[in-house]
Design a protein around this motif. Structure first.
Motif, PDB file in Angstrom:
ATOM      1  N   UNK A 299       0.824  -1.211   0.000  1.00 31.53           N
ATOM      2  CA  UNK A 299       0.000   0.000   0.000  1.00 31.53           C
ATOM      3  C   UNK A 299       0.858   1.261   0.000  1.00 31.53           C
ATOM      4  N   UNK A 300       1.885   1.285   0.852  1.00 30.87           N
ATOM      5  CA  UNK A 300       2.730   2.480   0.944  1.00 30.87           C
ATOM      6  C   UNK A 300       3.655   2.608  -0.263  1.00 30.87           C
ATOM      7  N   UNK A 301       4.129   1.481  -0.780  1.00 30.72           N
ATOM      8  CA  UNK A 301       5.023   1.534  -1.936  1.00 30.72           C
ATOM      9  C   UNK A 301       4.329   2.072  -3.178  1.00 30.72           C
ATOM     10  N   UNK A 302       3.020   1.884  -3.263  1.00 30.09           N
ATOM     11  CA  UNK A 302       2.281   2.275  -4.472  1.00 30.09           C
ATOM     12  C   UNK A 302       1.421   3.522  -4.294  1.00 30.09           C
ATOM     13  N   UNK A 303       1.453   4.129  -3.124  1.00 31.03           N
ATOM     14  CA  UNK A 303       0.498   5.207  -2.843  1.00 31.03           C
ATOM     15  C   UNK A 303       0.757   6.482  -3.640  1.00 31.03           C
ATOM     16  N   UNK A 320      -5.241   3.298   6.477  1.00 31.14           N
ATOM     17  CA  UNK A 320      -3.881   3.434   5.979  1.00 31.14           C
ATOM     18  C   UNK A 320      -3.782   3.925   4.550  1.00 31.14           C
ATOM     19  N   UNK A 321      -4.914   4.303   3.950  1.00 36.41           N
ATOM     20  CA  UNK A 321      -4.871   4.833   2.596  1.00 36.41           C
ATOM     21  C   UNK A 321      -5.644   4.029   1.574  1.00 36.41           C
ATOM     22  N   UNK A 322      -6.282   2.941   1.979  1.00 34.85           N
ATOM     23  CA  UNK A 322      -7.113   2.161   1.060  1.00 34.85           C
ATOM     24  C   UNK A 322      -8.357   2.976   0.711  1.00 34.85           C
ATOM     25  N   UNK A 323      -8.644   3.099  -0.596  1.00 33.17           N
ATOM     26  CA  UNK A 323      -9.741   3.939  -1.054  1.00 33.17           C
ATOM     27  C   UNK A 323     -10.863   3.081  -1.623  1.00 33.17           C
ATOM     28  N   UNK A 324     -11.962   3.043  -0.894  1.00 29.29           N
ATOM     29  CA  UNK A 324     -13.131   2.280  -1.330  1.00 29.29           C
ATOM     30  C   UNK A 324     -13.670   2.881  -2.622  1.00 29.29           C
ATOM     31  N   UNK A 431     -15.910 -17.575  10.164  1.00 24.85           N
ATOM     32  CA  UNK A 431     -14.890 -16.578  10.542  1.00 24.85           C
ATOM     33  C   UNK A 431     -15.441 -15.559  11.534  1.00 24.85           C
ATOM     34  N   UNK A 432     -14.635 -15.228  12.525  1.00 25.01           N
ATOM     35  CA  UNK A 432     -14.939 -14.132  13.453  1.00 25.01           C
ATOM     36  C   UNK A 432     -13.873 -13.070  13.209  1.00 25.01           C
ATOM     37  N   UNK A 433     -14.247 -11.999  12.538  1.00 24.69           N
ATOM     38  CA  UNK A 433     -13.290 -10.994  12.080  1.00 24.69           C
ATOM     39  C   UNK A 433     -13.163  -9.886  13.120  1.00 24.69           C
ATOM     40  N   UNK A 434     -11.978  -9.775  13.698  1.00 26.80           N
ATOM     41  CA  UNK A 434     -11.696  -8.720  14.680  1.00 26.80           C
ATOM     42  C   UNK A 434     -10.610  -7.840  14.083  1.00 26.80           C
ATOM     43  N   UNK A 435     -11.019  -6.876  13.301  1.00 26.89           N
ATOM     44  CA  UNK A 435     -10.088  -6.007  12.577  1.00 26.89           C
ATOM     45  C   UNK A 435     -10.897  -4.821  12.047  1.00 26.89           C
ATOM     46  N   UNK A 436     -10.944  -3.757  12.819  1.00 30.16           N
ATOM     47  CA  UNK A 436     -11.878  -2.661  12.552  1.00 30.16           C
ATOM     48  C   UNK A 436     -11.717  -2.036  11.175  1.00 30.16           C
ATOM     49  N   UNK A 437     -10.488  -1.876  10.713  1.00 24.70           N
ATOM     50  CA  UNK A 437     -10.241  -1.129   9.483  1.00 24.70           C
ATOM     51  C   UNK A 437     -10.042  -2.019   8.262  1.00 24.70           C
ATOM     52  N   UNK A 438     -10.331  -3.303   8.400  1.00 27.49           N
ATOM     53  CA  UNK A 438     -10.182  -4.245   7.296  1.00 27.49           C
ATOM     54  C   UNK A 438     -11.420  -4.217   6.410  1.00 27.49           C
ATOM     55  N   UNK A 439     -11.212  -4.017   5.107  1.00 31.01           N
ATOM     56  CA  UNK A 439     -12.308  -4.048   4.138  1.00 31.01           C
ATOM     57  C   UNK A 439     -12.401  -5.476   3.589  1.00 31.01           C
ATOM     58  N   UNK A 440     -13.488  -6.198   3.835  1.00 33.67           N
ATOM     59  CA  UNK A 440     -13.558  -7.605   3.425  1.00 33.67           C
ATOM     60  C   UNK A 440     -13.538  -7.761   1.904  1.00 33.67           C
ATOM     61  N   UNK A 441     -12.986  -8.869   1.408  1.00 34.04           N
ATOM     62  CA  UNK A 441     -12.962  -9.095  -0.040  1.00 34.04           C
ATOM     63  C   UNK A 441     -14.368  -9.181  -0.631  1.00 34.04           C
ATOM     64  N   UNK A 442     -14.542  -8.568  -1.772  1.00 33.96           N
ATOM     65  CA  UNK A 442     -15.775  -8.668  -2.559  1.00 33.96           C
ATOM     66  C   UNK A 442     -17.007  -8.178  -1.781  1.00 33.96           C
ATOM     67  N   UNK A 443     -16.780  -7.272  -0.802  1.00 34.61           N
ATOM     68  CA  UNK A 443     -17.917  -6.797  -0.017  1.00 34.61           C
ATOM     69  C   UNK A 443     -18.883  -5.976  -0.872  1.00 34.61           C
ATOM     70  N   UNK A 444     -18.422  -5.587  -2.084  1.00 31.97           N
ATOM     71  CA  UNK A 444     -19.301  -4.862  -2.996  1.00 31.97           C
ATOM     72  C   UNK A 444     -20.538  -5.694  -3.324  1.00 31.97           C
ATOM     73  N   UNK A 445     -20.404  -7.018  -3.297  1.00 31.74           N
ATOM     74  CA  UNK A 445     -21.516  -7.890  -3.658  1.00 31.74           C
ATOM     75  C   UNK A 445     -21.819  -8.948  -2.599  1.00 31.74           C
TER      76      UNK A 445
END
Length: 516
Positions: A299-303, A320-324, A431-445
């Protein structure tokens, strides 16, 4: 001189007004920044009627649904098969749990607040709405590719509800018809050009094992693909930058140690090379280019130099800079053998899963030590451990724990992502996801809350109560959905419809459609 004095006073007045204007603008920007900050910490009224949390026996539980209590629907919503989100009702964890009473026969206490996932959904919907709105206001001559993508977006948004779901279970999706329309349009429309530039091992040399293997598998399958890949870049809707963030990092360690700045410069030189050789990067400043990278540093290398690209990142860190709406989440898949990427797929049925929850892993970051301190050896059916040995026997034992547990704890480490999420899906453990800032894969659908549990990091001390409050019926439902969603997270040597390769490409395609 008499004329000069009024002019001096006038200048002073103008300067004062300008200063007042500047100060006012700064105040407005500060206020806006506060409003745009993650809202679950402050104002529960900002996001409605999206994902809500409820408090059961003073334990927070989070779910994307309408909330019902004692037979009363608090948020009325439309019903459409497979439709989840703002205006669609979900058969939810809430509707099962709130009917419970405590040991004294009293009704449970319910209070609502938005969760992090609700914020992510609201941002996505906002981005897409603004794209559509801006498209209506644009007055420019569209290229052939832009017209194709504009047509695709209209079909996704306004296409008919499909009578057949093509074998997909509608409950896994926020809107199954919309997903199928988008997927079919990708199959019929999308063309990708892969740059030939770049020397191995950083470019065109996939690594197919380990926790960062997702970027390697995608590279391998993309470069072999004959359906989407074109030789003529003029026919392409998307341009793939085929580098490995893992190989970039490993190569810098093997020789003279290089700083992160040196690695950023390496990628900058690469984009400079292709921008000088081809006209496509300069046409959009890389907006129709994409990269797929799993290493923590990606993420930082490509920002900067690649920041305008569509980035498929394992480290999908919202803080950390991930843009939905621009970036997509790359599922981290731990691959033990490239000959059989999903070895030992499957697990035990619910009746043969005596363990309530399982976690084992390194004490990375500040969350996992708290998890271990709170739950190690505290309850007999809560198997919470630190790091296990790396020998074959311990790895086999790790997998058996997953196959024998109802819930698998996926707690963030130093970064937000963990391969345990996909491992849990492989071994049919919810899965029990404990990670507040994590955007789940394919959450768009995908409707993640139909087959997983989200717990805020601050509520790790309530973990046992949260999981025990879920009814057996609801657990059975989530377990069945985990089995059904497996097909979206599996690597095949020759890709098949709806598998992980196609789902990653579909997320990239979707964001391209909404960036025209």
């Amino acid at each position: 001189m008499e004329t000069g004095r009024p002019l001096q006073r006038l200048c002073r007045i103008q300067i004062q007004r300008l200063l007042i204007l500047i100060i006012s603008l700064v105040v407005v920007l500060i206020v806006l920044a506060q409003l745009l900050a993650f809202p679950y910490k402050n104002d529960t009224s900002i996001l409605s009627p999206v994902t809500k949390g409820i408090l059961v026996h003073k334990v927070s539980i989070y779910n994307n649904t309408s909330i019902t209590h004692e037979g009363v629907v608090l948020n009325e919503s439309k019903r459409e098969e497979g439709c989840k989100g703002y205006d669609c009702n979900s058969e939810s964890l809430v509707s099962k749990i709130i009917a419970k009473v405590n040991d004294l026969g009293q009704n449970v206490t319910i209070t609502s607040q938005p969760t992090r996932l609700s914020y992510m959904i609201s941002v996505l919907e906002s981005v897409r709405f603004n794209t559509t709105l801006n498209e209506k206001n644009k007055e420019k001559l569209l290229s052939v590719h832009e017209r194709q993508l504009q047509h695709a977006r209209m079909q996704i948004e306004k296409g008919p509800t499909l009578a057949s779901t093509g074998g997909l279970h509608a409950s896994l999706y926020r809107n199954v018809s919309r997903f199928l329309r988008s997927y079919k349009l990708m199959e019929d429309t999308l063309k990708v050009y892969i740059y030939k530039e770049g020397k191995k091992p950083i470019y065109h040399d996939p690594k197919l094992r380990g926790i960062y293997a997702s970027e390697g598998w995608f590279m391998k399958l993309m470069e072999k693909n004959r359906h989407f890949v074109v030789k003529d870049p003029k026919k392409a809707h998307l341009f793939y930058l085929p580098f490995s963030s893992l190989k970039l990092r490993l190569t810098s360690q093997e020789h003279t140690p290089q700083s992160r700045k040196n690695l950023e410069l390496h990628l900058k030189n690469y984009t400079t090379l292709i921008s000088r050789k081809y006209p496509f990067w300069n046409r959009t400043n890389g907006a129709d280019h994409f990269l797929v990278a799993c290493h923590d540093w990606a993420m930082k290398l490509t920002k900067d130099d690649m920041g305008n690209c569509i980035r498929s990142l394992c480290n999908s860190n919202l803080a950390g800079g991930f843009k939905i709406g621009k970036d997509t989440t790359l599922p981290a898949t731990y691959i033990r053998t490239s000959e059989d990427p999903v070895k030992d797929l499957g697990g035990k049925p619910p009746s043969k899963r005596p363990i309530l929850a399982f976690f084992a892993g390194g004490m990375h970051g500040n969350l996992r030590p708290i998890l271990l301190r709170q739950w190690h050896d505290k309850e007999p059916d809560m198997k919470i451990f630190g790091p296990m040995a790396r020998d074959v026997e311990s790895k086999t034992k790790y997998r058996m724990y997953m196959k024998s547990s109802k819930y698998c704890i996926c707690a963030r480490g130093y970064e937000v992502f963990t391969p345990r999420i996909v491992e849990a899906v492989y071994y049919e453990c919810v899965p029990v996801i404990i990670s507040d800032d994590y955007v789940p894969p394919f959450f768009e659908f995908l409707d993640w809350e139909g087959f997983s549990v989200f717990v805020l990091e601050k509520d790790v001390g309530n973990l046992s109560g949260i999981l025990r409050a879920i009814s057996d019926e609801k657990y059975q439902e989530m377990w069945e959905r985990v089995k059904m969603v497996q097909q979206h997270f599996i690597w095949h040597k020759t890709p098949v419809k709806f598998d992980l390769f196609h789902m990653i490409l579909h997320s990239i395609w979707t964001n391209r459609v909404y960036r025209t």
